[in-house]
Design an enzyme around this catalytic site. Structure first.
Site, PDB file in Angstrom:
ATOM      1  CG  ASP A   8      46.844  34.786  44.423  1.00  0.00           C
ATOM      2  OD1 ASP A   8      46.268  34.685  43.327  1.00  0.00           O
ATOM      3  OD2 ASP A   8      46.261  35.111  45.477  1.00  0.00           O
ATOM      4  CG  ASP A  10      42.731  39.627  42.892  1.00  0.00           C
ATOM      5  OD1 ASP A  10      43.604  40.390  42.447  1.00  0.00           O
ATOM      6  OD2 ASP A  10      41.684  39.347  42.271  1.00  0.00           O
TER       7      ASP A  10
END
Length: 368
Positions: A8, A10
């Site tokens: 991922d 953020d």
């Protein structure tokens, strides 16, 4: 087969702004502590492709114009590249959550390439800061690593430290620290499966209800996944079933620990349970030794013969190769036995943990 880390963006690589959750300017760009240094270690030392997988809500709409996204995205990639970190693929879903698009995490619409059979997904990982990242791992058939402090998830590791993620991946072996043991004699037929990096799930069937209850404590409080299926000669008595189960579980732990590289080795715990104080200390030294001091007085607790309490633990010690010391005080035999199993589980958990940044065999001899 290829292996991948699906990472991922953020909240995992860069800090996610707490108000609008959008990194839409260079001023908002900040890296999660240790992310760069530990990703660098992963790239240099481990054999994974890196794939960025990120949901960017409404990217390209008026609420999140693309010309505000790309400067920060490109600056992030440029910074990482300068440290030798490059992604083999970058997958960005631009939809909103309410659209439930097949391409949006935790769905796998963007990831069909990785599900074609060329990748060893069972030994690949999704790394992210949300439960949807763990769900994505499940949907892919991979394993999840969760950055944060959520306790109830199917992640194989929950941590706030990228250094711990690197250490876990470095010490991970294909198939996990897991083992399967089958023990068949004229007296018992036993199947044991254990995953030391599990979440505490258990499937237990020994034919002795109280014994199942105690093994459930080992799985739950030790955070190991444990399957125990036993067909024993209970028409004679419970002795062979409990003894052989202890032997088989100990053998499974020994196999799953392998050369014990990186583990804490020692574990100890004191557990109160009503009037009982249960103390357990153990050492996966490779040298079995067993000491037990528990003031048991009843003949049975439920369908469990009390004399088999110490015999189970000695059997585990013999085949796992651990030094196991038990000292328990109290009056109620049910509490004494259950408190001891819980303390044993917590001591196990401590001893089998892979220590952060440690890849050494925990012995001056160099072997255990």
């Amino acid at each position: 087969m290829k292996k991948a880390l699906f990472i991922d963006r953020d909240g995992t690589i860069i800090v996610e702004p707490p108000v609008d959750y959008q990194v839409d300017s260079l001023e908002k760009l900040a890296f999660v502590p240790q992310a760069i240094s530990q990703l660098q270690n992963i790239v240099e030392e481990l054999d994974y492709e890196l794939v960025m997988v990120t949901n960017q809500d409404g990217l390209g709409t008026d609420s999140f114009p693309e010309d505000t996204f790309w400067p920060a995205q490109n600056k992030m990639l440029e910074t990482l590249k300068g440290e030798g970190i490059e992604f083999d693929d970058i997958l960005i879903d631009k939809t909103f959550e309410h659209e439930k698009a097949p391409t949006r995490k935790p769905r796998t619409g963007l990831m069909t390439k990785y599900m074609s059979g060329e990748y060893d997904l069972a030994n690949s990982f999704v790394i992210g800061d949300r439960l949807t990242d763990v769900e994505l791992a499940t949907n892919l058939g991979a394993k999840g690593i969760l950055i944060g402090d959520v306790q109830k998830s199917d992640a194989v590791l929950t941590t706030k430290s990228w250094k711990e993620i690197y250490s876990f991946l470095k010490n991970y072996k294909a198939g996990g620290r897991a083992a399967k043991v089958e023990r068949i004699t004229n007296e018992t037929k036993i199947l044991i499966q254990v995953n030391l990096d599990g979440t505490g799930k258990s499937e237990l069937s020994t034919g002795i209800g109280f014994f199942d209850h105690m093994l459930h404590q080992v799985a739950r409080h030790g955070k190991v996944d444990l399957t125990v299926k036993v067909e024993g000669d209970l028409h004679i008595d419970e002795h062979h079933t409990i003894e052989d189960t202890g032997l088989a579980i100990g053998e499974a732990f020994k196999q799953a620990l392998g050369d014990k590289r990186g583990i804490a080795r020692y574990g100890f715990f004191i557990a109160p349970m009503d009037e009982v104080l249960a103390q357990v200390a153990l050492d996966f030294s490779g040298r079995p030794w067993f000491v037990c001091d528990a003031p048991l007085s009843r003949e049975r607790v439920g369908d469990f013969p009390v004399e088999m309490f110490s015999h189970f633990f000695k059997s585990f010690s013999d085949t796992s190769g651990c030094n196991l010391n038990i000292k328990t005080s109290g009056d109620n035999d049910h509490h004494i036995i259950e408190g001891t199993f819980k303390a044993f589980a917590k001591a196990l958990r401590m001893a089998i943990q892979v220590e952060e940044g440690n890849n050494e065999i925990p012995s001056t001899k160099g072997v255990l």
